[in-house]
Scaffold this motif. Structure first.
Motif, PDB file in Angstrom:
ATOM      1  N   ALA A  32     -11.065   3.484  -0.434  1.00 28.08           N
ATOM      2  CA  ALA A  32     -10.959   4.111   0.881  1.00 28.08           C
ATOM      3  C   ALA A  32     -11.405   3.110   1.949  1.00 28.08           C
ATOM      4  O   ALA A  32     -12.451   2.483   1.822  1.00 28.08           O
ATOM      5  CB  ALA A  32     -11.808   5.365   0.937  1.00 28.08           C
ATOM      6  N   THR A  33     -10.591   2.946   2.969  1.00 20.94           N
ATOM      7  CA  THR A  33     -10.930   2.064   4.079  1.00 20.94           C
ATOM      8  C   THR A  33     -10.766   2.840   5.384  1.00 20.94           C
ATOM      9  O   THR A  33     -10.271   3.969   5.389  1.00 20.94           O
ATOM     10  CB  THR A  33     -10.020   0.822   4.125  1.00 20.94           C
ATOM     11  OG1 THR A  33      -8.694   1.226   4.457  1.00 20.94           O
ATOM     12  CG2 THR A  33     -10.019   0.074   2.803  1.00 20.94           C
ATOM     13  N   LEU A  34     -11.149   2.233   6.477  1.00 18.48           N
ATOM     14  CA  LEU A  34     -10.952   2.851   7.789  1.00 18.48           C
ATOM     15  C   LEU A  34      -9.470   2.977   8.126  1.00 18.48           C
ATOM     16  O   LEU A  34      -9.094   3.725   9.026  1.00 18.48           O
ATOM     17  CB  LEU A  34     -11.648   2.033   8.872  1.00 18.48           C
ATOM     18  CG  LEU A  34     -13.163   1.950   8.798  1.00 18.48           C
ATOM     19  CD1 LEU A  34     -13.690   0.984   9.849  1.00 18.48           C
ATOM     20  CD2 LEU A  34     -13.777   3.324   8.979  1.00 18.48           C
ATOM     21  N   TYR A  35      -8.621   2.226   7.409  1.00 20.06           N
ATOM     22  CA  TYR A  35      -7.195   2.194   7.694  1.00 20.06           C
ATOM     23  C   TYR A  35      -6.399   3.031   6.702  1.00 20.06           C
ATOM     24  O   TYR A  35      -5.188   2.941   6.640  1.00 20.06           O
ATOM     25  CB  TYR A  35      -6.700   0.741   7.681  1.00 20.06           C
ATOM     26  CG  TYR A  35      -7.592  -0.148   8.496  1.00 20.06           C
ATOM     27  CD1 TYR A  35      -7.549  -0.111   9.872  1.00 20.06           C
ATOM     28  CD2 TYR A  35      -8.523  -0.985   7.896  1.00 20.06           C
ATOM     29  CE1 TYR A  35      -8.395  -0.899  10.641  1.00 20.06           C
ATOM     30  CE2 TYR A  35      -9.367  -1.775   8.649  1.00 20.06           C
ATOM     31  CZ  TYR A  35      -9.289  -1.727  10.019  1.00 20.06           C
ATOM     32  OH  TYR A  35     -10.131  -2.501  10.780  1.00 20.06           O
ATOM     33  N   THR A  75      -6.699  -5.041  15.754  1.00 22.05           N
ATOM     34  CA  THR A  75      -6.693  -4.036  14.690  1.00 22.05           C
ATOM     35  C   THR A  75      -5.999  -4.569  13.442  1.00 22.05           C
ATOM     36  O   THR A  75      -6.493  -4.396  12.321  1.00 22.05           O
ATOM     37  CB  THR A  75      -5.994  -2.752  15.176  1.00 22.05           C
ATOM     38  OG1 THR A  75      -6.665  -2.273  16.332  1.00 22.05           O
ATOM     39  CG2 THR A  75      -6.000  -1.678  14.111  1.00 22.05           C
ATOM     40  N   GLU A  78      -6.201   4.856   2.524  1.00 22.55           N
ATOM     41  CA  GLU A  78      -6.458   4.473   1.135  1.00 22.55           C
ATOM     42  C   GLU A  78      -5.621   3.256   0.747  1.00 22.55           C
ATOM     43  O   GLU A  78      -4.473   3.112   1.155  1.00 22.55           O
ATOM     44  CB  GLU A  78      -6.154   5.639   0.200  1.00 22.55           C
ATOM     45  CG  GLU A  78      -7.182   6.732   0.276  1.00 22.55           C
ATOM     46  CD  GLU A  78      -7.081   7.704  -0.889  1.00 22.55           C
ATOM     47  OE1 GLU A  78      -6.095   7.649  -1.642  1.00 22.55           O
ATOM     48  OE2 GLU A  78      -8.003   8.514  -1.021  1.00 22.55           O
ATOM     49  N   ARG A 123       1.233   0.676   6.403  1.00 19.05           N
ATOM     50  CA  ARG A 123       0.873   0.445   7.807  1.00 19.05           C
ATOM     51  C   ARG A 123       2.039   0.944   8.648  1.00 19.05           C
ATOM     52  O   ARG A 123       3.136   0.399   8.572  1.00 19.05           O
ATOM     53  CB  ARG A 123       0.646  -1.036   8.072  1.00 19.05           C
ATOM     54  CG  ARG A 123       0.313  -1.332   9.529  1.00 19.05           C
ATOM     55  CD  ARG A 123       0.295  -2.801   9.858  1.00 19.05           C
ATOM     56  NE  ARG A 123      -0.622  -3.550   9.029  1.00 19.05           N
ATOM     57  CZ  ARG A 123      -0.402  -4.821   8.652  1.00 19.05           C
ATOM     58  NH1 ARG A 123       0.695  -5.444   9.012  1.00 19.05           N
ATOM     59  NH2 ARG A 123      -1.282  -5.449   7.918  1.00 19.05           N
ATOM     60  N   ARG A 150     -10.039  -6.913   5.919  1.00 18.65           N
ATOM     61  CA  ARG A 150     -10.549  -5.931   4.946  1.00 18.65           C
ATOM     62  C   ARG A 150      -9.791  -6.047   3.631  1.00 18.65           C
ATOM     63  O   ARG A 150     -10.392  -5.988   2.558  1.00 18.65           O
ATOM     64  CB  ARG A 150     -10.421  -4.516   5.526  1.00 18.65           C
ATOM     65  CG  ARG A 150     -10.915  -3.444   4.602  1.00 18.65           C
ATOM     66  CD  ARG A 150     -12.427  -3.553   4.378  1.00 18.65           C
ATOM     67  NE  ARG A 150     -12.868  -2.541   3.457  1.00 18.65           N
ATOM     68  CZ  ARG A 150     -13.615  -2.755   2.391  1.00 18.65           C
ATOM     69  NH1 ARG A 150     -14.072  -3.963   2.138  1.00 18.65           N
ATOM     70  NH2 ARG A 150     -13.947  -1.790   1.583  1.00 18.65           N
ATOM     71  N   GLU A 170      -7.675  -5.262   9.748  1.00 18.62           N
ATOM     72  CA  GLU A 170      -7.111  -4.679   8.528  1.00 18.62           C
ATOM     73  C   GLU A 170      -6.837  -5.758   7.485  1.00 18.62           C
ATOM     74  O   GLU A 170      -7.161  -5.598   6.310  1.00 18.62           O
ATOM     75  CB  GLU A 170      -5.824  -3.926   8.869  1.00 18.62           C
ATOM     76  CG  GLU A 170      -5.182  -3.233   7.692  1.00 18.62           C
ATOM     77  CD  GLU A 170      -3.917  -2.492   8.078  1.00 18.62           C
ATOM     78  OE1 GLU A 170      -3.106  -2.242   7.166  1.00 18.62           O
ATOM     79  OE2 GLU A 170      -3.729  -2.164   9.261  1.00 18.62           O
TER      80      GLU A 170
END
Length: 133
Positions: free
Chosen positions: A77-80, A42, A82, A116, A49, A46
């Motif tokens: 906007a990301t899956l993780y 993960t 903003e 994070r 990305r 990240e």
């Protein structure tokens, strides 16, 4: 005769309990290892990305004619969550070996900021862009 059998059954029970205990400890350790691998995957995704966001914006600046904007902010906007992308451009003020100033060269700084696990994270790159007069 019975006392010998009871002792022997008693040892068998202890051996089974010891074997089950070792098995449980091994399964727990394996589960922890799998969890660590998933967490590492993960984090790597990240980071990839974030690098892709920086690379895309750098390519966009290099491909756009004209001088880059002096300052600009984006929210991506990301899956993780903003991600905030901050762009700053200043004149590079570079000189040739003989002291001649190089004009038209801009130094661009791109910084990505995100959180994070509640901890602020940043990554940045700097590069030069030349635009003839």
């Amino acid at each position: 005769m019975w006392s010998g059998r009871k002792t022997r059954f008693g040892f068998a029970l202890y051996e089974v309990l010891l074997g089950v205990t070792i098995f449980v400890v091994g399964v727990l350790a394996l589960g922890r290892s799998v969890q660590n691998c998933i967490n590492a995957s993960t984090l790597a995704a990240e980071e990839n990305r974030i690098r892709q966001i920086l690379s895309d914006r750098m390519a966009e600046i290099q491909a756009t004619p004209g001088a880059p904007d002096a300052a600009k902010e984006f929210t991506v906007a990301t899956l993780y969550g903003e991600v905030k992308l901050v762009q700053k451009t200043i004149p590079a003020e570079l000189e040739e070996e003989d002291g001649t100033e190089l004009t038209g060269v801009q130094q661009v700084s791109l910084t990505v900021e995100w959180t994070r696990g509640g901890v602020a994270q940043t990554r940045s790159i700097e590069f030069y862009v030349y635009r003839a007069g």
